[in-house]
Design an enzyme around this catalytic site. Sequence first.
Site, PDB file in Angstrom:
ATOM      1  N   GLU A  84     -18.338 -12.110  12.990  1.00 39.66           N
ATOM      2  CA  GLU A  84     -17.250 -11.888  12.142  1.00 39.66           C
ATOM      3  C   GLU A  84     -16.803 -13.260  11.507  1.00 39.66           C
ATOM      4  O   GLU A  84     -16.444 -14.277  11.890  1.00 39.66           O
ATOM      5  CB  GLU A  84     -16.186 -11.534  12.940  1.00 39.66           C
ATOM      6  CG  GLU A  84     -14.722 -11.081  12.085  1.00 39.66           C
ATOM      7  CD  GLU A  84     -13.825 -10.421  12.934  1.00 39.66           C
ATOM      8  OE1 GLU A  84     -14.058  -9.706  13.759  1.00 39.66           O
ATOM      9  OE2 GLU A  84     -12.832 -10.515  12.319  1.00 39.66           O
ATOM     10  N   LYS A 262      -7.306  -7.201  20.385  1.00 38.15           N
ATOM     11  CA  LYS A 262      -8.708  -7.445  19.747  1.00 38.15           C
ATOM     12  C   LYS A 262      -8.850  -8.820  19.165  1.00 38.15           C
ATOM     13  O   LYS A 262      -9.502  -9.597  19.359  1.00 38.15           O
ATOM     14  CB  LYS A 262      -8.848  -6.384  18.603  1.00 38.15           C
ATOM     15  CG  LYS A 262     -10.381  -6.300  18.103  1.00 38.15           C
ATOM     16  CD  LYS A 262     -10.557  -7.160  17.006  1.00 38.15           C
ATOM     17  CE  LYS A 262     -12.018  -7.010  16.372  1.00 38.15           C
ATOM     18  NZ  LYS A 262     -12.132  -8.018  15.407  1.00 38.15           N
ATOM     19  N   HIS A 376     -10.107 -14.221   4.275  1.00 41.81           N
ATOM     20  CA  HIS A 376     -11.183 -13.435   4.394  1.00 41.81           C
ATOM     21  C   HIS A 376     -11.810 -13.130   3.271  1.00 41.81           C
ATOM     22  O   HIS A 376     -13.321 -13.470   3.110  1.00 41.81           O
ATOM     23  CB  HIS A 376     -10.720 -11.869   4.927  1.00 41.81           C
ATOM     24  CG  HIS A 376     -10.858 -11.726   6.277  1.00 41.81           C
ATOM     25  ND1 HIS A 376     -12.015 -11.924   7.153  1.00 41.81           N
ATOM     26  CD2 HIS A 376     -10.011 -11.247   7.370  1.00 41.81           C
ATOM     27  CE1 HIS A 376     -11.884 -11.598   8.503  1.00 41.81           C
ATOM     28  NE2 HIS A 376     -10.507 -11.263   8.684  1.00 41.81           N
TER      29      HIS A 376
HETATM   30  C1  MEV Z   1      -9.313  -9.220  13.167  1.00 43.17           C
HETATM   31  O1  MEV Z   1     -10.684  -9.248  13.779  1.00 43.17           O
HETATM   32  C2  MEV Z   1      -8.072  -9.489  14.157  1.00 43.17           C
HETATM   33  C3  MEV Z   1      -6.947  -9.342  13.818  1.00 43.17           C
HETATM   34  O2  MEV Z   1      -6.787  -7.781  13.121  1.00 43.17           O
HETATM   35  C4  MEV Z   1      -6.057  -9.418  15.222  1.00 43.17           C
HETATM   36  C5  MEV Z   1      -4.474  -9.058  14.848  1.00 43.17           C
HETATM   37  O3  MEV Z   1      -4.223  -8.223  14.019  1.00 43.17           O
HETATM   38  O4  MEV Z   1      -3.713  -9.612  15.764  1.00 43.17           O
HETATM   39  C6  MEV Z   1      -6.300 -10.026  12.511  1.00 43.17           C
END
Ligand code: MEV
Length: 427
Positions: A84, A262, A376
């Site tokens: 990622e 996550k 991103h």
């Molecule tokens: C993306 O890989 C992780 C996030 O969604 C974590 C979050 O929302 O706290 C940005």
Amino acid sequence: MSGRTSRLPGFYKLSIDERLKIVSDFAELTEEEVSTLKKEGNLPLEVADRMIENVVGTMAYPFAVAVNFLINGKDYLVPMVLEEPSVVAAASHAAKLIRESGGIKTTSTGPVMIGQVQVVGLEDPFYAKMLVYEHKQEILNLANEQDPILVKLGGGAKDLDIRVVDSPKGPMLVVHLIVDVRDAMGANAVNTMCEAVAPLIERITGGRVYLRILSNLADKRLVRAWCKVKKDVIGGEEVVDGIVLAWAFAAADPYRAATHNKGIMNGIIAVALATGQDHRAIEAGAHAYAARSGQYTSLSTWEKDENGDLVVTLELPMQVCIVGGAVRTHPVAKIALKILGVKTATELAEVMGAVGLAQNLAALRALATEGIQKGHMRLHARNLAVMAGAKGELIDKVVAIMVKEGKIRFDRAKELVEQLSKQEGSS
Ligand code: MEV
């Protein structure tokens, strides 16, 4: 297509080339695809073939290093493996902000795992529980006989914790073997011990033992990480308030908590992959721990202190090793551990907790301010520019135009590369 079958007796006994031939016929792979699968990187095929079954190739992932980490006053370069974009950059940036306020502090409970022995068919499970306690030392001795080296290193089975669990099939006696596994992940040591003591537990209780396996809810192997981030460093009190509100959302709502956690696991699992850990065990433990109250919630807590600064704490199970498993067999895992410079599994666990905390900060800060898509999309634009053939300064030019236009697409990247290259050529 007729004749195509996945029923392949003895497939596991074949050589990699023979297996690959079968797979290639089955899926009509091209020669190029076959040679891509077989291409040897830093995991030799013969090592891969000994690691798991039915190997037909290897697959490389980016190996990166997150910078700026100051943990318990020590500097760490943190190896990360993942697919990622933005995660490594985000961890490094958050670590930089945190180090300006003194870095991350950690502590842990030590490398203690739980093995479970399930006893069924008991009329009087509560009485049976006491009988097992009565024979505790005998059980621990038998468990420890299975692993004299672990015992010599100061580890081994230390205690029992016994519960009567009310299951849909009636009450069960569940004996927890509490094992200090030192620098190992512990699955082998604990499972061997559980299997060894099972007949003795059957004799003591008169019941029947079924499962004998470690628990990945490793709540005796916890890591705790915390830090402070000064409000001026993070962008002011409004940003602090936004982050605390983001956490409150995760604390109250499992839908948000899953994503919040996550984000924490983005960092932790990337280090786990780089260092050859059983990352499924770490994930399972983390999410089970997040649900321990009966409601799934955030693994971290975020607060504002009396000065308006941001303070964060994180606590989760961390079942990791620096000996055994892929750590021993995978040449890159060994190098990753050397880069990290950790001396014990506990130190590795604490570093991973610290990385999870930094990763969480990066995500919440972005979410509470500009959102995560901007960063991103910039990275995505970079990838597209490179894929479209841009090199050197041209990459930045193409990215800048695509971001400004809000048109981040491969066709536009290609167009721009052609246009700008022509311009440069003619000037
Ligand atoms: C993306 O890989 C992780 C996030 O969604 C974590 C979050 O929302 O706290 C940005």
